[in-house]
Design an enzyme around this catalytic site. Sequence first.
Site, PDB file in Angstrom:
ATOM      1  N   GLY A 142      49.509  18.278  -4.678  1.00 52.73           N
ATOM      2  CA  GLY A 142      50.028  17.051  -5.279  1.00 52.73           C
ATOM      3  C   GLY A 142      51.520  16.871  -5.049  1.00 52.73           C
TER       4      GLY A 142
ATOM      5  CD  GLN B  28      46.693  15.759 -14.962  1.00 50.00           C
ATOM      6  OE1 GLN B  28      45.572  15.880 -15.486  1.00 50.00           O
ATOM      7  NE2 GLN B  28      47.455  16.806 -14.688  1.00 50.00           N
TER       8      GLN B  28
ATOM      9  CB  SER C 282      46.440  18.248  -6.789  1.00 52.68           C
ATOM     10  OG  SER C 282      46.532  19.648  -6.798  1.00 52.68           O
TER      11      SER C 282
ATOM     12  CG  HIS D  96      45.705  23.168  -8.710  1.00 57.37           C
ATOM     13  ND1 HIS D  96      46.137  23.428  -9.990  1.00 57.37           N
ATOM     14  CD2 HIS D  96      46.717  22.540  -8.087  1.00 57.37           C
ATOM     15  CE1 HIS D  96      47.382  22.963 -10.124  1.00 57.37           C
ATOM     16  NE2 HIS D  96      47.750  22.422  -8.972  1.00 57.37           N
TER      17      HIS D  96
ATOM     18  CB  CYS E 237      60.919  21.820 -20.511  1.00 57.18           C
ATOM     19  SG  CYS E 237      60.323  22.627 -21.977  1.00 57.18           S
TER      20      CYS E 237
END
Length: 383
Positions: free
Chosen positions: A71, A177, A197, A199, A323
């Site tokens: 991604g 997503q 993506s 995974h 983060c």
Amino acid sequence: MKTIYMDYSATTPMKPEVIEAVSDAFKHHYGNASSIHHIGQDAKVLLQQAREQVARLIGAEPREIFFTAGGTESDNWAIEIALETKPGKHIITTSVEHHAILHPLEALEKKGYRVTYLPVDEYGMVSPEQVAAAIEDDTILISVMYINNEIGSINPVEEIAEVAAQHGILFHTDGVQALGNIPIDMSANQISMMSMSAHKIYGPKGVGALYIRKGVRTVPLIYGGAQERKVRAGTENIPGIIGFAKAAELARENLTAHIERLSGLRDKLRDGIMNQIPQAKYNGHPTKRHPGNVHVCFKYIEGESLLLLLDMKGICASSGSACTSGSLDPSHVLMNIGLTHEIAHGSLRLTLGDFTTEDDVATVIEEIGPIVQRLREMSPLTE
Ligand SMILES: *Cc1c(COP(=O)(O)O)cnc(C)c1O
């Protein structure tokens, strides 16, 4: 102690069928798809079949699928394509994108590009009207994520793609997503590019794709050999791509049942938490939402402590923010939907997937109340 994995938006375990397809490829299909001999040609055939399978999941044509290393690469590549094929210095995006979009755009600002980061509403969404109003004479790209990876809200990307098309501007969406979690039909929308993506859909890590609509001019991000029609160099990751394709095939076959089952579990989990714990805020859109996403902020507690205590019970969750640990900055997404630092710090993202059971949901509902209460009793913030 049983592990209860509720972090499917971070990554998914591979399905057994996918593991089998990948290990079969490792064992038997070791050819380089560029080789002339039969072992190479075998790999080439499998590569083409994989492209067809991934294309089918999103109603695309096989030649519109370009395999990448995931991604992040796809997001970076989409931006590069706009920079190199369109004249202009202005890009529109949202303030709640994944860092794979935000950080390259921040780097471009240092090189003289102008970036409009559209503010989002309380659900983390933008409207087509907002996008239209932000277009300038030299806008080269509009990039709006399909589904937010933290709070799960689904943007009206098809309508936004129409606005972009009316103005002749490239429209990219980070669909990582969304893939396998909502129906996507590229033959019925005007999206120019979409990142994917493997995974995140029960496939292997380190492989993904960029959908590039036919007719959109493209340039490489990575230069070298002639793979992927000369726009993505490097020997193809055949086992990874085969795993991605298997995962895509399973996702397509199970899509309706997957969405139905998951959203049922999601709503049960949401109700179980919200009906039990006071001073909690449910984030993200109530209905236009990822089928497996529950995101809550608990007042008076620290998200990280909550994650640790849940982990001690075998429950794998996330604060929802990417983060770096040690940083005290709460998630940019939570700040941008208007939460205060105080409430944003107590965030919890539980993301469900195909291996999540009714029992898992029941256990989490049972465990979480006492943990939140304990943390609140210890918190100096509690009033
Ligand atoms: C996971 C994720 C990415 C990054 O994908 P990788 O394959 O891990 O590089 C990008 N965007 C969103 C929305 C994601 O959830």
